[in-house]
Design a protein around this motif. Structure first.
Motif, PDB file in Angstrom:
ATOM      1  N   SER A  45      12.660 102.748  31.856  1.00 16.03           N
ATOM      2  CA  SER A  45      11.359 102.300  32.346  1.00 16.03           C
ATOM      3  C   SER A  45      10.410 103.474  32.558  1.00 16.03           C
ATOM      4  N   GLN A  46      10.902 104.549  33.147  1.00  9.68           N
ATOM      5  CA  GLN A  46      10.071 105.736  33.378  1.00  9.68           C
ATOM      6  C   GLN A  46       9.634 106.374  32.063  1.00  9.68           C
ATOM      7  N   HIS A  47      10.536 106.441  31.101  1.00  9.99           N
ATOM      8  CA  HIS A  47      10.197 107.010  29.801  1.00  9.99           C
ATOM      9  C   HIS A  47       9.185 106.127  29.058  1.00  9.99           C
ATOM     10  N   ILE A  48       9.378 104.824  29.144  1.00  9.87           N
ATOM     11  CA  ILE A  48       8.436 103.893  28.503  1.00  9.87           C
ATOM     12  C   ILE A  48       7.057 104.025  29.135  1.00  9.87           C
ATOM     13  N   LYS A  49       7.023 104.171  30.436  1.00 11.24           N
ATOM     14  CA  LYS A  49       5.740 104.345  31.136  1.00 11.24           C
ATOM     15  C   LYS A  49       4.981 105.545  30.572  1.00 11.24           C
ATOM     16  N   ILE A  50       5.654 106.664  30.386  1.00 11.17           N
ATOM     17  CA  ILE A  50       5.015 107.872  29.853  1.00 11.17           C
ATOM     18  C   ILE A  50       4.567 107.646  28.416  1.00 11.17           C
ATOM     19  N   LEU A  51       5.395 106.989  27.613  1.00  9.47           N
ATOM     20  CA  LEU A  51       5.029 106.718  26.215  1.00  9.47           C
ATOM     21  C   LEU A  51       3.848 105.750  26.124  1.00  9.47           C
ATOM     22  N   LYS A  52       3.799 104.792  27.041  1.00 10.88           N
ATOM     23  CA  LYS A  52       2.662 103.863  27.051  1.00 10.88           C
ATOM     24  C   LYS A  52       1.380 104.545  27.517  1.00 10.88           C
ATOM     25  N   GLU A  53       1.485 105.430  28.519  1.00 10.73           N
ATOM     26  CA  GLU A  53       0.306 106.155  28.994  1.00 10.73           C
ATOM     27  C   GLU A  53      -0.289 107.035  27.901  1.00 10.73           C
ATOM     28  N   ALA A  54       0.563 107.535  27.016  1.00  9.48           N
ATOM     29  CA  ALA A  54       0.095 108.343  25.892  1.00  9.48           C
ATOM     30  C   ALA A  54      -0.314 107.465  24.716  1.00  9.48           C
ATOM     31  N   ASN A  55      -0.235 106.153  24.903  1.00  9.00           N
ATOM     32  CA  ASN A  55      -0.613 105.163  23.897  1.00  9.00           C
ATOM     33  C   ASN A  55       0.283 105.228  22.656  1.00  9.00           C
ATOM     34  N   ILE A  56       1.503 105.729  22.823  1.00  9.49           N
ATOM     35  CA  ILE A  56       2.448 105.820  21.714  1.00  9.49           C
ATOM     36  C   ILE A  56       3.145 104.481  21.498  1.00  9.49           C
ATOM     37  N   LEU A  57       3.401 103.775  22.587  1.00  9.68           N
ATOM     38  CA  LEU A  57       4.043 102.465  22.513  1.00  9.68           C
ATOM     39  C   LEU A  57       3.083 101.381  22.957  1.00  9.68           C
ATOM     40  N   THR A  58       3.244 100.243  22.333  1.00 13.60           N
ATOM     41  CA  THR A  58       2.554  99.046  22.797  1.00 13.60           C
ATOM     42  C   THR A  58       3.631  97.991  23.054  1.00 13.60           C
ATOM     43  N   GLY A  59       3.337  97.072  23.935  1.00 18.56           N
ATOM     44  CA  GLY A  59       4.312  96.045  24.259  1.00 18.56           C
ATOM     45  C   GLY A  59       3.687  94.667  24.269  1.00 18.56           C
ATOM     46  N   TYR A  60       4.503  93.697  23.982  1.00 19.12           N
ATOM     47  CA  TYR A  60       4.058  92.313  24.093  1.00 19.12           C
ATOM     48  C   TYR A  60       5.162  91.510  24.761  1.00 19.12           C
ATOM     49  N   LYS A  61       4.736  90.558  25.565  1.00 22.48           N
ATOM     50  CA  LYS A  61       5.679  89.783  26.359  1.00 22.48           C
ATOM     51  C   LYS A  61       6.103  88.531  25.595  1.00 22.48           C
ATOM     52  N   GLU A  62       7.405  88.309  25.626  1.00 19.99           N
ATOM     53  CA  GLU A  62       7.978  87.103  25.038  1.00 19.99           C
ATOM     54  C   GLU A  62       8.946  86.531  26.061  1.00 19.99           C
ATOM     55  N   GLY A  63       8.502  85.508  26.778  1.00 19.20           N
ATOM     56  CA  GLY A  63       9.316  84.962  27.859  1.00 19.20           C
ATOM     57  C   GLY A  63       9.430  85.964  28.992  1.00 19.20           C
ATOM     58  N   TYR A  64      10.653  86.300  29.348  1.00 19.02           N
ATOM     59  CA  TYR A  64      10.911  87.220  30.450  1.00 19.02           C
ATOM     60  C   TYR A  64      10.812  88.688  30.019  1.00 19.02           C
ATOM     61  N   TYR A  65      10.986  88.954  28.718  1.00 18.15           N
ATOM     62  CA  TYR A  65      11.098  90.322  28.226  1.00 18.15           C
ATOM     63  C   TYR A  65       9.801  90.839  27.610  1.00 18.15           C
ATOM     64  N   VAL A  66       9.631  92.157  27.710  1.00 18.18           N
ATOM     65  CA  VAL A  66       8.539  92.843  27.023  1.00 18.18           C
ATOM     66  C   VAL A  66       9.170  93.623  25.871  1.00 18.18           C
ATOM     67  N   PHE A  67       8.674  93.375  24.684  1.00 20.18           N
ATOM     68  CA  PHE A  67       9.173  94.057  23.493  1.00 20.18           C
ATOM     69  C   PHE A  67       8.203  95.170  23.120  1.00 20.18           C
ATOM     70  N   TYR A  68       8.762  96.297  22.728  1.00 17.21           N
ATOM     71  CA  TYR A  68       7.948  97.479  22.455  1.00 17.21           C
ATOM     72  C   TYR A  68       7.982  97.840  20.989  1.00 17.21           C
ATOM     73  N   LYS A  69       6.839  98.329  20.523  1.00 16.78           N
ATOM     74  CA  LYS A  69       6.741  98.831  19.159  1.00 16.78           C
ATOM     75  C   LYS A  69       5.859 100.075  19.163  1.00 16.78           C
ATOM     76  N   ILE A  70       5.958 100.837  18.101  1.00 18.98           N
ATOM     77  CA  ILE A  70       5.214 102.085  17.990  1.00 18.98           C
ATOM     78  C   ILE A  70       3.783 101.810  17.568  1.00 18.98           C
ATOM     79  N   ASN A  71       2.854 102.492  18.204  1.00 18.98           N
ATOM     80  CA  ASN A  71       1.440 102.420  17.842  1.00 18.98           C
ATOM     81  C   ASN A  71       1.210 103.387  16.686  1.00 18.98           C
ATOM     82  N   GLU A  72       1.181 102.879  15.476  1.00 17.94           N
ATOM     83  CA  GLU A  72       1.083 103.721  14.281  1.00 17.94           C
ATOM     84  C   GLU A  72      -0.230 104.490  14.212  1.00 17.94           C
ATOM     85  N   GLU A  73      -1.270 103.941  14.787  1.00 14.43           N
ATOM     86  CA  GLU A  73      -2.582 104.605  14.766  1.00 14.43           C
ATOM     87  C   GLU A  73      -2.523 105.984  15.433  1.00 14.43           C
TER      88      GLU A  73
END
Length: 123
Positions: A45-73
């Motif tokens: 969770s802490q690592h994902i937070k840093i990656l999201k703050e740098a806009n490297i990862l994006t996430g989308y919610k599906e039910g209870y879970y958030v799925f992450y993918k790389i921001n290619e841009e």
């Protein structure tokens, strides 16, 4: 420039690089990442937070879970940056507001082999 600094700082951790390698092969939730890396959910969770703050990862919610993918841009921007600073035809230093003089050592070099002017001539 600030965006690139955030991205490179976020990429400077081995665990975050491993997370990116996992996510590059398929979209995954935090639980899946923690199982693959065999580390706690809170650490992921802490690592994902840093990656999201740098806009490297994006996430989308599906039910209870958030799925992450790389921001290619963002990665395309980094690739462009690396190509730009590696291009001999570009003068990258002018874009950074850093002033350099032709004689940057100010004649203070202690030896001829270490002189900035000598190195400049090698280019």
């Amino acid at each position: 420039m600030e965006t690139l600094v955030k991205v490179f700082k976020a990429l400077s951790d081995e665990t975050r690089l491993k997370i990116l390698m996992i996510i590059s092969s398929k979209v995954m939730c935090q639980k899946g990442i923690s199982k693959h890396l065999q580390i706690s959910d809170s650490a992921v969770s802490q690592h994902i937070k840093i990656l999201k703050e740098a806009n490297i990862l994006t996430g989308y919610k599906e039910g209870y879970y958030v799925f992450y993918k790389i921001n290619e841009e963002v990665f395309n921007e980094c690739i462009s940056f690396m190509k730009f600073i590696n291009d001999d035809d570009q003068n990258f230093i002018h874009m950074t507001n850093i002033e350099t003089s032709k004689n940057c050592c100010g004649n203070t070099c202690k030896g001829k082999s270490k002189c900035c002017r000598k190195r400049e001539n090698l280019k």
